[in-house]
Scaffold this motif. Structure first.
Motif, short mmCIF file in Angstrom:
data_model
loop_
_atom_site.label_atom_id
_atom_site.label_comp_id
_atom_site.label_asym_id
_atom_site.label_seq_id
_atom_site.Cartn_x
_atom_site.Cartn_y
_atom_site.Cartn_z
N ASN A 259 5.60 -32.11 -5.45
CA ASN A 259 6.91 -32.14 -6.09
C ASN A 259 7.66 -33.37 -5.60
OD1 ASN A 259 6.48 -29.50 -7.26
ND2 ASN A 259 6.85 -28.69 -5.21
N ILE A 260 8.45 -34.00 -6.47
CA ILE A 260 9.15 -35.23 -6.12
C ILE A 260 10.62 -35.13 -6.48
CG2 ILE A 260 9.25 -37.74 -6.45
CD1 ILE A 260 6.35 -37.66 -7.33
N LEU A 261 11.50 -35.49 -5.54
CA LEU A 261 12.91 -35.60 -5.84
C LEU A 261 13.18 -37.00 -6.38
CD1 LEU A 261 15.74 -34.21 -5.64
CD2 LEU A 261 16.01 -35.42 -3.46
N ILE A 262 13.75 -37.07 -7.57
CA ILE A 262 13.98 -38.34 -8.25
C ILE A 262 15.46 -38.48 -8.55
CG2 ILE A 262 13.41 -39.69 -10.33
CD1 ILE A 262 10.84 -38.12 -10.55
N CYS A 263 15.95 -39.70 -8.59
CA CYS A 263 17.32 -39.91 -9.06
C CYS A 263 17.37 -41.10 -10.01
CB CYS A 263 18.30 -40.08 -7.90
SG CYS A 263 18.39 -41.74 -7.25
N ASN A 264 18.40 -41.10 -10.86
CA ASN A 264 18.61 -42.22 -11.76
C ASN A 264 19.52 -43.24 -11.07
OD1 ASN A 264 21.23 -41.21 -11.92
ND2 ASN A 264 20.91 -40.26 -13.92
N ASP A 265 19.94 -44.26 -11.79
CA ASP A 265 20.74 -45.28 -11.13
C ASP A 265 22.22 -44.95 -11.07
OD1 ASP A 265 20.99 -45.62 -13.82
OD2 ASP A 265 20.72 -47.78 -13.83
N PHE A 266 22.58 -43.69 -11.32
CA PHE A 266 23.90 -43.17 -10.96
C PHE A 266 23.81 -42.34 -9.68
CE2 PHE A 266 24.42 -43.44 -15.68
CZ PHE A 266 25.37 -44.44 -15.68
N GLY A 267 22.58 -42.10 -9.20
CA GLY A 267 22.37 -41.26 -8.03
C GLY A 267 22.15 -39.80 -8.36
N GLU A 268 22.22 -39.43 -9.64
CA GLU A 268 22.06 -38.03 -10.05
C GLU A 268 20.60 -37.62 -9.89
OE1 GLU A 268 25.54 -38.26 -13.46
OE2 GLU A 268 23.48 -38.88 -13.91
N ASP A 273 8.10 -31.51 -10.90
CA ASP A 273 7.13 -30.69 -10.19
C ASP A 273 5.71 -31.17 -10.42
OD1 ASP A 273 6.18 -29.69 -12.60
OD2 ASP A 273 7.28 -27.79 -12.46
N GLU A 274 4.75 -30.50 -9.79
CA GLU A 274 3.36 -30.95 -9.83
C GLU A 274 2.77 -30.90 -11.24
OE1 GLU A 274 0.66 -28.16 -7.80
OE2 GLU A 274 2.43 -26.90 -7.51
N ASN A 275 3.39 -30.15 -12.15
CA ASN A 275 2.91 -30.08 -13.54
C ASN A 275 3.64 -31.06 -14.46
OD1 ASN A 275 1.05 -27.91 -13.03
ND2 ASN A 275 2.83 -26.56 -12.86
N GLY A 276 4.50 -31.89 -13.88
CA GLY A 276 5.22 -32.88 -14.66
C GLY A 276 6.50 -32.39 -15.28
N ARG A 277 6.87 -31.14 -15.02
CA ARG A 277 8.11 -30.60 -15.59
C ARG A 277 9.31 -31.09 -14.79
NH1 ARG A 277 5.71 -24.59 -15.57
NH2 ARG A 277 5.53 -25.28 -13.42
N ARG A 278 10.46 -31.16 -15.47
CA ARG A 278 11.67 -31.67 -14.86
C ARG A 278 12.70 -30.55 -14.67
NH1 ARG A 278 14.99 -36.66 -17.45
NH2 ARG A 278 12.98 -37.66 -17.02
N LYS A 279 13.26 -30.49 -13.46
CA LYS A 279 14.34 -29.54 -13.18
C LYS A 279 15.58 -30.32 -12.80
CE LYS A 279 15.92 -25.83 -10.15
NZ LYS A 279 16.54 -25.07 -11.23
N ILE A 280 16.59 -30.26 -13.64
CA ILE A 280 17.86 -30.96 -13.36
C ILE A 280 18.61 -30.22 -12.25
CG2 ILE A 280 20.04 -31.73 -14.33
CD1 ILE A 280 17.64 -33.15 -15.52
N LEU A 281 19.15 -30.97 -11.31
CA LEU A 281 19.94 -30.41 -10.22
C LEU A 281 21.41 -30.74 -10.47
CD1 LEU A 281 17.66 -31.40 -7.20
CD2 LEU A 281 17.64 -29.27 -8.51
N ASN A 282 22.14 -29.79 -11.00
CA ASN A 282 23.55 -30.04 -11.33
C ASN A 282 24.38 -30.25 -10.06
OD1 ASN A 282 23.18 -29.71 -14.13
ND2 ASN A 282 23.23 -27.48 -13.91
N ASP A 283 25.24 -31.27 -10.10
CA ASP A 283 26.14 -31.59 -9.00
C ASP A 283 25.41 -31.95 -7.71
OD1 ASP A 283 28.58 -31.18 -10.45
OD2 ASP A 283 28.23 -29.02 -10.31
N VAL A 284 24.22 -32.51 -7.85
CA VAL A 284 23.45 -32.96 -6.69
C VAL A 284 23.10 -34.44 -6.89
CG1 VAL A 284 21.34 -32.71 -5.33
CG2 VAL A 284 22.46 -30.68 -6.29
#
Length: 346
Positions: A259-268, A273-284
């Motif tokens: 699993n990888i924690l990723i951010c965009n260039d706003f820091g959001e 996850d290992e299956n390529g799915r994306r989980k948005i972390l609100n207010d993180v």
């Protein structure tokens, strides 16, 4: 009252706090700072700290920093274990904490390749990760003439150059060139770094895997030719890249890099996850080298970038209310600035 929580006491976290103080002019925000250590290490000074007879001042105490900067923040020394973004709840070994906005600045930790060795010589093999590692390396070098550095990224390169002033240095790299991940598409810069190493009489071995250490010899093999050989070494330092240093977030663990924690260039931030799915972390948000930056495709792991990301996310927390967020400034001359920083210290 909004509550902002920062986890981590690295350089990015310190710069975030400085900028947050400037942005929070009405003092209407409650700020909590959580960290498992009560100090920040200036990692960019570590190679000179190791080489010099006189210790560099490489530690900044969190409490001293808060007092000196006059930051209105509540600091708690605690090791964070889990984060629940649905409940907006953080769990540490000492207690639980709630937040409205969470900033993750937990940094990275060194990757440790497997090397066969006897228990009696394990102390001679050290990662390049924490202040305690640096002290251990410095102690090991007192009885060393030959040093092997595994990993020819920015840290391995800079360490090789500085240690070559006093030691016979061998630089071992698994990939086909030095600084390959950072300087992809920049063959001229890689050639320059190679020339610097050559002028410093650093022995560079690319496409090479280290697999065993015994009797002051590091045994290696060439991946391409399958040739086996050894390099003399009384001290071995791993500088073979970093991986994320994170608590469990919403049940996702990051120890194995599945699993990888990723951010965009706003820091959001979000999790892939290992299956390529994306989980948005609100207010993180995530800053520094605690996360993978999508638009540059790597973990920057540099003090310059940590400072930039920390300041930018602090601004965005307040600017989001007026929909005026600022993107991180990925200056196209980052590579030349990086090399200039190194060249000025040679």
């Amino acid at each position: 009252m909004e509550k902002i929580v920062l986890i981590g006491a690295g350089y990015a976290g310190f710069k975030f706090m400085e900028e947050l103080k400037r942005q929070n002019k009405d003092k209407n925000t409650e700020i909590l700072w959580l960290s498992k250590e009560n100090f920040m290490t200036k990692k960019w000074l570590m190679d000179s700290y190791i080489v010099k007879d006189k210790d560099e001042k490489v530690i900044v105490q969190v409490r001293d920093f808060i007092k000196e900067k006059g930051i209105n923040v509540h600091w708690i020394e605690d090791e964070i274990e889990t984060v629940d973004t649905q409940k907006k709840e953080i769990t540490g070994k000492k207690g639980k904490y709630n937040y409205n906005k969470l900033i993750i600045a937990t940094g990275s930790k060194a990757k440790l390749p497997r090397i066969e060795c006897a228990e009696s010589v394990k102390e001679k093999i050290t990662a390049f990760n924490s202040f305690y590692d640096f002290k251990k390396v410095k102690e090991n070098l007192k009885d060393s003439k030959n040093v092997a550095i595994i990993g020819a990224g920015p840290i391995g390169f800079e360490m090789s150059v500085n240690l070559s002033k006093k030691f016979n240095v061998s630089l071992i790299e698994f990939e086909l060139d030095i600084m390959l991940a950072l300087l992809t598409g920049k063959p001229l810069y890689r050639k320059i770094t190679g020339k610097i190493l050559d002028l410093r009489n650093v022995h560079v071995y690319t496409l090479t895997r280290a697999y065993k250490f015994e009797q002051n010899k590091l045994f290696c093999d060439n991946i391409e030719t399958k040739e086996n050989f050894y390099v003399p070494s009384e001290t071995i330092v791993f500088a073979a890249g970093v991986k994320q240093n994170l608590p469990v977030i919403d049940g996702y663990a990051f120890e194995t890099e599945k699993n990888i924690l990723i951010c965009n260039d706003f820091g959001e931030a979000w999790i892939r996850d290992e299956n390529g799915r994306r989980k948005i972390l609100n207010d993180v948000c995530a800053i520094g080298d605690s996360c993978y930056y999508l638009n540059i495709g790597n973990y920057p792991a540099s003090a310059m970038f940590a400072e930039r990301s920390g300041k930018n996310v602090a601004r965005n927390i307040f600017q989001s209310k007026c929909k005026n967020k600022k993107r991180l400034d990925f200056n196209p001359s980052l590579y030349s600035k990086f090399l200039d920083m190194i060249l000025r210290r040679l």
